[in-house]
Design a protein around this motif. Structure first.
Motif, PDB file in Angstrom:
ATOM      1  N   ARG A  22      -1.139  -6.573 -12.797  1.00 59.54           N
ATOM      2  CA  ARG A  22      -0.549  -6.367 -11.465  1.00 59.54           C
ATOM      3  C   ARG A  22      -1.510  -5.647 -10.526  1.00 59.54           C
ATOM      4  O   ARG A  22      -1.229  -5.510  -9.354  1.00 59.54           O
ATOM      5  CB  ARG A  22       0.760  -5.557 -11.550  1.00 59.54           C
ATOM      6  CG  ARG A  22       1.831  -6.214 -12.404  1.00 59.54           C
ATOM      7  CD  ARG A  22       2.626  -7.325 -11.727  1.00 59.54           C
ATOM      8  NE  ARG A  22       1.943  -8.499 -11.285  1.00 59.54           N
ATOM      9  CZ  ARG A  22       1.672  -9.596 -12.013  1.00 59.54           C
ATOM     10  NH1 ARG A  22       2.023  -9.653 -13.276  1.00 59.54           N
ATOM     11  NH2 ARG A  22       1.067 -10.615 -11.492  1.00 59.54           N
ATOM     12  N   GLY A  23      -2.637  -5.133 -11.041  1.00 59.19           N
ATOM     13  CA  GLY A  23      -3.597  -4.431 -10.196  1.00 59.19           C
ATOM     14  C   GLY A  23      -3.025  -3.156  -9.612  1.00 59.19           C
ATOM     15  O   GLY A  23      -3.234  -2.844  -8.446  1.00 59.19           O
ATOM     16  N   ILE A  24      -2.293  -2.406 -10.434  1.00 57.29           N
ATOM     17  CA  ILE A  24      -1.649  -1.184  -9.944  1.00 57.29           C
ATOM     18  C   ILE A  24      -2.301   0.067 -10.544  1.00 57.29           C
ATOM     19  O   ILE A  24      -1.642   1.076 -10.778  1.00 57.29           O
ATOM     20  CB  ILE A  24      -0.122  -1.205 -10.193  1.00 57.29           C
ATOM     21  CG1 ILE A  24       0.213  -1.427 -11.668  1.00 57.29           C
ATOM     22  CG2 ILE A  24       0.538  -2.269  -9.319  1.00 57.29           C
ATOM     23  CD1 ILE A  24       1.703  -1.333 -11.985  1.00 57.29           C
ATOM     24  N   GLU A  25      -3.606   0.009 -10.736  1.00 59.77           N
ATOM     25  CA  GLU A  25      -4.345   1.136 -11.287  1.00 59.77           C
ATOM     26  C   GLU A  25      -4.255   2.382 -10.405  1.00 59.77           C
ATOM     27  O   GLU A  25      -4.396   3.499 -10.888  1.00 59.77           O
ATOM     28  CB  GLU A  25      -5.816   0.774 -11.515  1.00 59.77           C
ATOM     29  CG  GLU A  25      -6.040  -0.278 -12.573  1.00 59.77           C
ATOM     30  CD  GLU A  25      -5.967  -1.706 -12.038  1.00 59.77           C
ATOM     31  OE1 GLU A  25      -5.648  -1.911 -10.847  1.00 59.77           O
ATOM     32  OE2 GLU A  25      -6.209  -2.636 -12.826  1.00 59.77           O
ATOM     33  N   ALA A  26      -4.026   2.203  -9.097  1.00 59.47           N
ATOM     34  CA  ALA A  26      -3.952   3.341  -8.178  1.00 59.47           C
ATOM     35  C   ALA A  26      -2.622   4.088  -8.275  1.00 59.47           C
ATOM     36  O   ALA A  26      -2.497   5.186  -7.743  1.00 59.47           O
ATOM     37  CB  ALA A  26      -4.168   2.869  -6.743  1.00 59.47           C
ATOM     38  N   VAL A  74      11.891   1.556   1.997  1.00 56.39           N
ATOM     39  CA  VAL A  74      11.075   2.326   1.050  1.00 56.39           C
ATOM     40  C   VAL A  74       9.840   2.857   1.771  1.00 56.39           C
ATOM     41  O   VAL A  74       9.504   4.031   1.657  1.00 56.39           O
ATOM     42  CB  VAL A  74      10.688   1.473  -0.175  1.00 56.39           C
ATOM     43  CG1 VAL A  74       9.704   2.230  -1.065  1.00 56.39           C
ATOM     44  CG2 VAL A  74      11.924   1.070  -0.979  1.00 56.39           C
ATOM     45  N   GLU A  75       9.167   1.988   2.528  1.00 57.01           N
ATOM     46  CA  GLU A  75       7.977   2.421   3.274  1.00 57.01           C
ATOM     47  C   GLU A  75       8.308   3.530   4.269  1.00 57.01           C
ATOM     48  O   GLU A  75       7.559   4.492   4.386  1.00 57.01           O
ATOM     49  CB  GLU A  75       7.364   1.237   4.019  1.00 57.01           C
ATOM     50  CG  GLU A  75       6.536   0.341   3.149  1.00 57.01           C
ATOM     51  CD  GLU A  75       5.843  -0.744   3.961  1.00 57.01           C
ATOM     52  OE1 GLU A  75       4.590  -0.750   3.965  1.00 57.01           O
ATOM     53  OE2 GLU A  75       6.547  -1.560   4.582  1.00 57.01           O
ATOM     54  N   ASP A  76       9.422   3.380   4.971  1.00 58.13           N
ATOM     55  CA  ASP A  76       9.827   4.399   5.939  1.00 58.13           C
ATOM     56  C   ASP A  76      10.085   5.738   5.246  1.00 58.13           C
ATOM     57  O   ASP A  76       9.672   6.793   5.735  1.00 58.13           O
ATOM     58  CB  ASP A  76      11.083   3.969   6.707  1.00 58.13           C
ATOM     59  CG  ASP A  76      10.822   2.827   7.681  1.00 58.13           C
ATOM     60  OD1 ASP A  76       9.643   2.524   7.976  1.00 58.13           O
ATOM     61  OD2 ASP A  76      11.816   2.217   8.138  1.00 58.13           O
ATOM     62  N   ALA A  77      10.761   5.701   4.100  1.00 60.17           N
ATOM     63  CA  ALA A  77      11.054   6.933   3.358  1.00 60.17           C
ATOM     64  C   ALA A  77       9.767   7.599   2.906  1.00 60.17           C
ATOM     65  O   ALA A  77       9.595   8.824   3.044  1.00 60.17           O
ATOM     66  CB  ALA A  77      11.958   6.630   2.164  1.00 60.17           C
ATOM     67  N   VAL A  78       8.841   6.820   2.362  1.00 57.59           N
ATOM     68  CA  VAL A  78       7.567   7.348   1.881  1.00 57.59           C
ATOM     69  C   VAL A  78       6.748   7.915   3.044  1.00 57.59           C
ATOM     70  O   VAL A  78       6.141   8.984   2.931  1.00 57.59           O
ATOM     71  CB  VAL A  78       6.802   6.270   1.105  1.00 57.59           C
ATOM     72  CG1 VAL A  78       5.361   6.658   0.872  1.00 57.59           C
ATOM     73  CG2 VAL A  78       7.494   5.961  -0.209  1.00 57.59           C
ATOM     74  N   ALA A  79       6.737   7.212   4.169  1.00 58.03           N
ATOM     75  CA  ALA A  79       5.954   7.656   5.320  1.00 58.03           C
ATOM     76  C   ALA A  79       6.512   8.925   5.942  1.00 58.03           C
ATOM     77  O   ALA A  79       5.767   9.714   6.543  1.00 58.03           O
ATOM     78  CB  ALA A  79       5.904   6.551   6.380  1.00 58.03           C
ATOM     79  N   GLY A  95       0.798  -1.221   0.000  1.00 56.13           N
ATOM     80  CA  GLY A  95       0.000   0.000   0.000  1.00 56.13           C
ATOM     81  C   GLY A  95       0.830   1.270   0.000  1.00 56.13           C
ATOM     82  O   GLY A  95       0.401   2.289   0.555  1.00 56.13           O
ATOM     83  N   VAL A  96       1.989   1.229  -0.627  1.00 53.79           N
ATOM     84  CA  VAL A  96       2.867   2.402  -0.662  1.00 53.79           C
ATOM     85  C   VAL A  96       2.130   3.610  -1.229  1.00 53.79           C
ATOM     86  O   VAL A  96       2.316   4.740  -0.762  1.00 53.79           O
ATOM     87  CB  VAL A  96       4.154   2.091  -1.463  1.00 53.79           C
ATOM     88  CG1 VAL A  96       4.992   3.329  -1.672  1.00 53.79           C
ATOM     89  CG2 VAL A  96       4.970   1.023  -0.754  1.00 53.79           C
ATOM     90  N   HIS A  97       1.248   3.381  -2.177  1.00 53.56           N
ATOM     91  CA  HIS A  97       0.503   4.471  -2.818  1.00 53.56           C
ATOM     92  C   HIS A  97      -0.545   5.108  -1.893  1.00 53.56           C
ATOM     93  O   HIS A  97      -1.117   6.128  -2.238  1.00 53.56           O
ATOM     94  CB  HIS A  97      -0.164   3.968  -4.102  1.00 53.56           C
ATOM     95  CG  HIS A  97      -1.126   2.842  -3.853  1.00 53.56           C
ATOM     96  ND1 HIS A  97      -0.706   1.554  -3.635  1.00 53.56           N
ATOM     97  CD2 HIS A  97      -2.466   2.821  -3.765  1.00 53.56           C
ATOM     98  CE1 HIS A  97      -1.750   0.781  -3.430  1.00 53.56           C
ATOM     99  NE2 HIS A  97      -2.838   1.532  -3.509  1.00 53.56           N
ATOM    100  N   ASP A  98      -0.762   4.521  -0.728  1.00 52.85           N
ATOM    101  CA  ASP A  98      -1.725   5.087   0.219  1.00 52.85           C
ATOM    102  C   ASP A  98      -1.155   6.290   0.973  1.00 52.85           C
ATOM    103  O   ASP A  98      -1.886   6.981   1.670  1.00 52.85           O
ATOM    104  CB  ASP A  98      -2.176   4.026   1.231  1.00 52.85           C
ATOM    105  CG  ASP A  98      -3.004   2.928   0.577  1.00 52.85           C
ATOM    106  OD1 ASP A  98      -3.617   3.194  -0.488  1.00 52.85           O
ATOM    107  OD2 ASP A  98      -3.025   1.806   1.118  1.00 52.85           O
ATOM    108  N   HIS A  99       0.133   6.521   0.839  1.00 53.13           N
ATOM    109  CA  HIS A  99       0.782   7.682   1.466  1.00 53.13           C
ATOM    110  C   HIS A  99       0.687   8.869   0.511  1.00 53.13           C
ATOM    111  O   HIS A  99       0.236   8.747  -0.620  1.00 53.13           O
ATOM    112  CB  HIS A  99       2.244   7.364   1.782  1.00 53.13           C
ATOM    113  CG  HIS A  99       2.399   6.280   2.804  1.00 53.13           C
ATOM    114  ND1 HIS A  99       2.348   6.527   4.147  1.00 53.13           N
ATOM    115  CD2 HIS A  99       2.581   4.941   2.666  1.00 53.13           C
ATOM    116  CE1 HIS A  99       2.505   5.389   4.808  1.00 53.13           C
ATOM    117  NE2 HIS A  99       2.650   4.416   3.932  1.00 53.13           N
ATOM    118  N   ARG A 100       1.171  10.026   0.962  1.00 54.50           N
ATOM    119  CA  ARG A 100       1.154  11.231   0.137  1.00 54.50           C
ATOM    120  C   ARG A 100       2.304  11.160  -0.873  1.00 54.50           C
ATOM    121  O   ARG A 100       3.254  11.927  -0.817  1.00 54.50           O
ATOM    122  CB  ARG A 100       1.269  12.483   1.000  1.00 54.50           C
ATOM    123  CG  ARG A 100       0.986  13.774   0.234  1.00 54.50           C
ATOM    124  CD  ARG A 100       1.153  14.988   1.114  1.00 54.50           C
ATOM    125  NE  ARG A 100       2.522  15.215   1.540  1.00 54.50           N
ATOM    126  CZ  ARG A 100       3.444  15.872   0.824  1.00 54.50           C
ATOM    127  NH1 ARG A 100       3.141  16.367  -0.348  1.00 54.50           N
ATOM    128  NH2 ARG A 100       4.655  16.038   1.302  1.00 54.50           N
TER     129      ARG A 100
END
Length: 171
Positions: A98-102, A164-169, A72-77
């Motif tokens: 891949r279901g990456i439409e978001a 990656v998640e930490d950087a995005v968050a 859910g990386v795309h759920d961040h800003r």
């Protein structure tokens, strides 16, 4: 048992954290259409997680997209945008499979010029004039500064997804 060889890649002189991200314009493919878009246009809205992968369908690209989607990386800003040598037609199929439409979409870069600009181009052994991006992830702030960078030093290789998640968050 692994049924492929792990290959050490030569050292890359790539864009690093704190550097200005090279701007570029390429076709950005979404699940609905594609059009020429500049990285700077995306940055006008939110930071961009720029993900370089080998051609669509290669298992490293498939695994990477599945992992980013499932986390859910795309759920961040942040907008998630891929870059590979694949054509827009191949990207449309990958987005659906891949279901990456978001995600923001996948940039089509058949000549590999964006990877060259980022220092992550990799010449394929035994194929004169053929290259593709090595796996790489760059988190680019809205001001165009690279806030996080990871570049593969072997093939196949994957980023530390927790990093990656930490950087995005944190952006």
């Amino acid at each position: 048992m692994v049924d492929f060889d792990v290959v050490d890649l030569p050292e890359a002189d790539h864009v690093a954290e704190g550097d200005e991200a090279p701007d570029f314009t390429r076709p950005l493919v979404t699940d609905e259409y594609w059009e020429d878009v500049a990285l700077s246009d995306l940055l006008a809205d939110d930071p961009v997680l720029l993900v370089f992968t080998p051609m669509d369908g290669a298992f490293p690209a498939t695994y990477l997209w599945n992992e980013l989607r499932d986390r859910g990386v795309h759920d961040h800003r942040v907008q998630v945008a891929g870059v590979s040598i694949s054509t827009p037609y191949e990207h449309k199929t990958t987005i659906a499979e891949r279901g990456i439409e978001a995600f923001a979409g996948l940039f089509s870069d058949p000549q590999n010029g964006v990877a060259d600009a980022y220092g992550v181009s990799h010449d394929l052994d035994g194929m004169a004039g053929v290259s593709e991006p090595r796996p790489a992830v760059f988190l680019v702030d809205e001001d165009g500064t690279v806030a996080y960078a990871w570049v593969a030093d072997e093939w196949p290789a994957f980023p530390d997804y927790d990093d990656v998640e930490d950087a995005v968050a944190s952006i």
